[in-house]
Every structure is written in C-alpha cells, then in structure tokens.
Write an enzyme that holds these catalytic residues in place. Structure first.
Site, mmCIF file in Angstrom:
data_model
loop_
_atom_site.group_PDB
_atom_site.id
_atom_site.type_symbol
_atom_site.label_atom_id
_atom_site.label_comp_id
_atom_site.label_asym_id
_atom_site.label_seq_id
_atom_site.Cartn_x
_atom_site.Cartn_y
_atom_site.Cartn_z
ATOM 1 N N ARG A 263 0.838 -1.203 0.000
ATOM 2 C CA ARG A 263 0.000 0.000 0.000
ATOM 3 C C ARG A 263 0.865 1.242 0.000
ATOM 4 O O ARG A 263 1.793 1.365 0.799
ATOM 5 C CB ARG A 263 -0.906 -0.006 1.236
ATOM 6 C CG ARG A 263 -1.825 -1.209 1.206
ATOM 7 C CD ARG A 263 -2.862 -1.180 2.303
ATOM 8 N NE ARG A 263 -3.675 -2.388 2.197
ATOM 9 C CZ ARG A 263 -4.658 -2.701 3.023
ATOM 10 N NH1 ARG A 263 -4.973 -1.871 4.017
ATOM 11 N NH2 ARG A 263 -5.348 -3.798 2.852
ATOM 12 N N ARG A 278 1.964 0.930 10.539
ATOM 13 C CA ARG A 278 1.516 1.279 9.194
ATOM 14 C C ARG A 278 2.697 1.183 8.235
ATOM 15 O O ARG A 278 3.549 2.063 8.197
ATOM 16 C CB ARG A 278 0.924 2.695 9.165
ATOM 17 C CG ARG A 278 0.254 3.036 7.830
ATOM 18 C CD ARG A 278 -0.405 4.395 7.858
ATOM 19 N NE ARG A 278 -1.478 4.475 8.829
ATOM 20 C CZ ARG A 278 -2.728 4.062 8.608
ATOM 21 N NH1 ARG A 278 -3.057 3.563 7.434
ATOM 22 N NH2 ARG A 278 -3.638 4.168 9.536
ATOM 23 N N GLU A 350 -6.335 -2.053 14.870
ATOM 24 C CA GLU A 350 -7.199 -2.792 13.947
ATOM 25 C C GLU A 350 -6.393 -3.908 13.291
ATOM 26 O O GLU A 350 -5.423 -3.654 12.586
ATOM 27 C CB GLU A 350 -7.734 -1.832 12.878
ATOM 28 C CG GLU A 350 -8.641 -2.495 11.872
ATOM 29 C CD GLU A 350 -8.947 -1.572 10.700
ATOM 30 O OE1 GLU A 350 -9.001 -0.345 10.897
ATOM 31 O OE2 GLU A 350 -9.111 -2.095 9.585
ATOM 32 N N SER A 353 -10.746 -6.431 9.410
ATOM 33 C CA SER A 353 -11.925 -5.695 9.007
ATOM 34 C C SER A 353 -12.755 -6.679 8.201
ATOM 35 O O SER A 353 -12.316 -7.160 7.164
ATOM 36 C CB SER A 353 -11.495 -4.507 8.154
ATOM 37 O OG SER A 353 -12.562 -3.630 7.937
ATOM 38 N N ARG A 391 0.531 -6.117 12.744
ATOM 39 C CA ARG A 391 -0.075 -5.606 13.976
ATOM 40 C C ARG A 391 -0.297 -6.720 14.990
ATOM 41 O O ARG A 391 -0.250 -6.494 16.193
ATOM 42 C CB ARG A 391 -1.381 -4.890 13.652
ATOM 43 C CG ARG A 391 -1.119 -3.593 12.921
ATOM 44 C CD ARG A 391 -2.403 -2.896 12.544
ATOM 45 N NE ARG A 391 -2.128 -1.705 11.744
ATOM 46 C CZ ARG A 391 -3.073 -0.964 11.172
ATOM 47 N NH1 ARG A 391 -4.347 -1.299 11.318
ATOM 48 N NH2 ARG A 391 -2.749 0.099 10.483
#
Length: 423
Positions: A263, A278, A350, A353, A391
């Site tokens: 990303r 991130r 998070e 999702s 994470r």
RNA sequence: GGUGAGAUGGCUGAGUGGUCGAAAGCAUAUCUUUGCUAAAGAUACGUAGCCUUACCGCUACCGAGGGUUCGAAUCCCUCUCUCACCGCCA
C-alpha cells in the site's frame, strides 16, 4: 456497482441511503438518471436502424441471386449506416459515461449498519479478555524488537525506504510461525480452501473489488506491464471468479490466502504511527467468501468469528466494533472491525476488518450464479483479515513481554515456533 | 525473445461472404412410454441490452479491438491468450 434498475426505480431511496455516508452523491445519482434516459433513447433508435439494415441487406442478397439491379437499395443502406454511426456515437458515449458514474458511486450501507458520521460513532459490539497488567512499564515493540534483534527498521529504510522493515532471526521465525498458524487454523479447523495467488494483478481486478478507478493512487503500479501490486489478497482471490456464472452447489465458496500486501499510503505519511503499525508492505491472511444473498449476513458473523478465534487462541485481548455508515469502506454494506490491545501502544490496533459487500463487487466483476430455477442471479461477496500479521506481531510481542525483555511464546504457537520464549 | 499451430454455446466439434445465434454429438431439465438399476422418444436448453404488465418481438455478442462490404463467425490489420518446439532463466 449499484444496480441501474434500483437507481432508476427508486432514486430517492438510493439517495437517502447514500446520504448516510460521508461524501455527497446526490448529484451523481441525478446525472446517472439523465444519462440513463438519454442512453436508452439512443440505444432504441440504433437498434431500430440496425434492424432496418439487416432486413434490407437480406433483400439485396435475394435480389442479387435473381439477377436484379440493387444499386438503389444499396444506396439506401449506406444512408442508414450513416445514421447508425451518428446515433451509435451518442449511445456509446452515454454508455461509457454511465459506467464511469456508476463505478464512482459507493455501495449502499445496509439497513443493519448503524447510522453515524465518523469513527467516534462506531458502536462497540463485544469485548474479549482483559487488558493485561504489568509490574513494570511495558515496552513498545520497536524497542523490544530491536533489543532482541527481531526488527531492523534501518535496514528496511536502507534497501527500500521508510515504512519498510527487515525481520531478522527470531522475528522472521515468529512471522513465519504466525503465517502457518493462521493458515492451518482456517483451512483445517474452519474449512477454508487455501489459495496462493499472484501478487500482481490486471486493472480489471482492482475495478472488480472497488479499488479502481477511485483509489488508484493507493496502489503500486507497473506502467510498462499495466500490472498492480495487490493491496490485499481480497483482490486476486475474489477475482478468481470474475466473469463467471457459478453453479448453486458451488456456494458458499470459502477461501483463505496468505499474501504480502502493498500500500502506497499516499497522504497518510507522518500520521503518528510507530514501528510496524503502518507499513507499505505487510503480510496478511485473508478470508474471502462468495455466498447467496440469503446467507451473506450469517456468513459475515461466522467470518468475523473465525477471525476472532485467532486472537482467542493467542490469548490476546480485543474488542469488536461495528462501523457506522459514515465510516464503512467504499464498497462495503456492513463491516465489523476487530481491534487487538497493544500494551506498549496503550491503544487498540485494527487487525481485521470483516465486511460484506452485498452484490456490489459481484456486479463490478460480472460474477453471477444460477439459482434453483436456472436464473442468473448476483451473489454476495465477503472478506475479512484473518488477520493482518504486522499488527498481530505488535500485540503479541507487547502482550507477552517479560520484565527481563524476553518474549514468552503463547502455547498455541509453541509447536510451530519450536521454543517457549525469545530472549 | 524466436518459430509454428490454435481461440466458435457447459463440453466435443461443423461452418471461408448472404435467410448462421450458429449443424451434429455429449451433458442438463421437463414430459411420455416400457413392471426395478437401465433404455427409447418428445420438448426445452448461451449471455446481455432495448421494448414490454407479461407473452411476443427487436438488437448485439463466434478471444479483444479496428478495417473492407449493401451484408462478416467467415476476408484484411493490430493485440491478447493457449499449446508445441527452440533460446534464456529461479
């Protein structure tokens, strides 16, 4: 992609539902409606003219066989062809424009999706476990990772750039252990079919799952080949069935795939994230389902439960929140986020999702199935992380750190990992 | 990268300019018949769009995109993919 018929028949309902999202789409809906009308007028006219041409051309064939002179009617067809070309240009450009507009419209939030404006209004659904307590000040994973020689951020920056990391030694081993653990859990216990897809995909795939055309700046692209690095395994795995008509007995389809994810995170630099939280590249095990419309909501619950199981087995405290209409993703109609507690951060992260997209992605990728009456219908697609690795690594290391700076390996991983602690 | 062959409906496979959306077979569905497992016959059976309450009807699609023609699955051009062999390579 929304069903044009739904927009045509109930434009006010569509606008109303879209209005609960962030962003204003009412004017786009209006433009779709007017384009749709113009398109159909032009299309009807074109088809009528084509019919005329076909009929007359047949007559020419017959007349020629009989040795008659056909130059007059041939000229007539030439005239029709000119008009077909003119009206055809209108029809084609309206069609292209309509598709552009539809691709730029997000999915309708589901009735079951709580209405709200932003992340602050996301209701908490449930909490599992408790925040661990420490008799010392828990350290951040970057400190622990560097002390134990597991994480090398300088090396990542050196060979690639910021927000890339090199896992070393026990760190690399732990990452590999987690991949195996997750895949084994989902394929063996939860019954998903394992997929190992290409990491580069064609643009159509990204259109299919919804990243293109709107979010192209978030994806790495190789222009020479017109291929994109996948931002998530959702893209190649869901697109496995693009342009297909599935048989009813193939459903539901359950896929689990481990892949790295890439990303660009354009526009989010310096958002105050530390360490692994991130990254431009991270590992993830993704769960993907294709279901009938009737079962998709129940499947969303089981998908979420499958992802939660990971954290339960690892003994990590987490909470599940439901995203409100103002916070759900572009293509989603209902989403649960799973957030794991990271003691060194003092926040929840998070790690998953889980969303159902209804028929939104399936429409974009022209995916259908035959129902029990043999009619083509549009299935529902779902996906959720099961889970994101970086994470999870953070939460694991920070939760299981000991006063001496070593990391205890949770029971569930010891067989895979081959040791009880990292010191 | 080079050379050659190919790409037609769920599958096999005809079709080299006119009534072809496409023969035939297989598979599938429904019905009929024969007292079982099975066989025979009849019918149906691609996708999308337009028009329709619906039926009907019309249009487009024979890998993709252009072109020639009154008319293209069929002729021409470009591209993509598949297969085989050669080269290179983890």
């Amino acid at each position: 992609m929304l069903d044009i018929r739904l927009i045509r028949d109930t434009p006010d309902l569509v606008k109303e539902r879209l209005a609960t999202r962030s962003g204003d789409y009412a004017s786009v809906v209006d433009e779709v409606l007017s384009i749709d009308t113009a398109r159909r007028v032009a299309e009807t006219e074109r088809q009528k003219l084509q019919g005329d041409r076909n009929r007359i051309s047949k007559e020419i064939g017959i007349a020629k066989k009989n040795g008659q002179d056909t130059s007059a009617i041939e000229a007539e067809v030439r005239g029709i062809n000119e008009r077909i070309e003119q009206i055809g240009r209108d029809a084609d450009s309206a069609d292209t424009r309509q598709r552009e507009l539809l691709l730029g419209l997000p999915n309708l939030p589901h009735e079951a999706c709580p209405v709200g404006h932003s992340a602050e209004e996301n209701p908490e659904v449930r909490v599992w476990g408790k925040k661990p307590t420490f008799e010392f000040e828990p350290k951040d994973h970057t400190v622990l990772g560097q002390q134990l020689g597991m994480l090398d951020f300088e090396a990542g920056a050196k060979i690639t750039g910021s927000a890339f990391v090199v896992y070393r030694g026990q760190g690399a081993r732990l990452e590999r252990t987690l991949i195996n653990f997750l895949l084994d859990l989902h394929t063996t216990v939860h019954g998903y079919h394992e997929i190992s897809p290409p990491l580069l995909v064609k643009p159509e795939c990204l259109v299919g799952t919804g990243q293109l055309p709107k979010f192209g700046d978030q994806v790495y692209h190789s222009p020479e080949d017109n291929l994109y690095l996948i931002p998530t395994a959702e893209v190649p795995v869901t697109n496995l069935h693009r342009d297909e008509i599935l048989k009813l007995d193939q459903l539901p389809i359950n896929y689990a795939a481990y892949t790295p994810c890439f990303r660009r995170e354009a526009g989010s630099a310096g958002l105050g994230t530390r360490g692994l939280i991130r990254m431009h590249q991270f590992d993830k095990v993704e769960l993907v389902k294709i279901t009938t419309p009737e079962t998709s909501m129940a499947e969303l619950e089981s998908l979420t439960a499958n992802a939660e199981k990971v954290l339960q087995l690892l003994g990590l405290h987490y909470r599940v929140i439901e995203l409100c209409t103002g916070d759900i993703g572009f293509g989603s109609t209902k989403t649960y986020d799973i957030e794991v507690w990271a003691p060194g951060q003092g926040t929840y992260l998070e790690v998953s999702s889980c969303s159902t997209f209804g028929d939104y992605q399936a429409r974009r990728m022209n995916l259908r199935y035959k129902d029990e009456n043999g009619k083509n219908k549009v299935p529902h697609t779902l996906n959720g992380s099961g889970t994101a690795l970086a994470r999870l690594f953070v939460a694991l290391v920070e939760t299981y750190q000991q006063s001496d700076g070593s990391i205890l390996i949770p029971e569930a991983l010891r067989g895979h990992f081959g040791a009880e602690k990292i010191a």
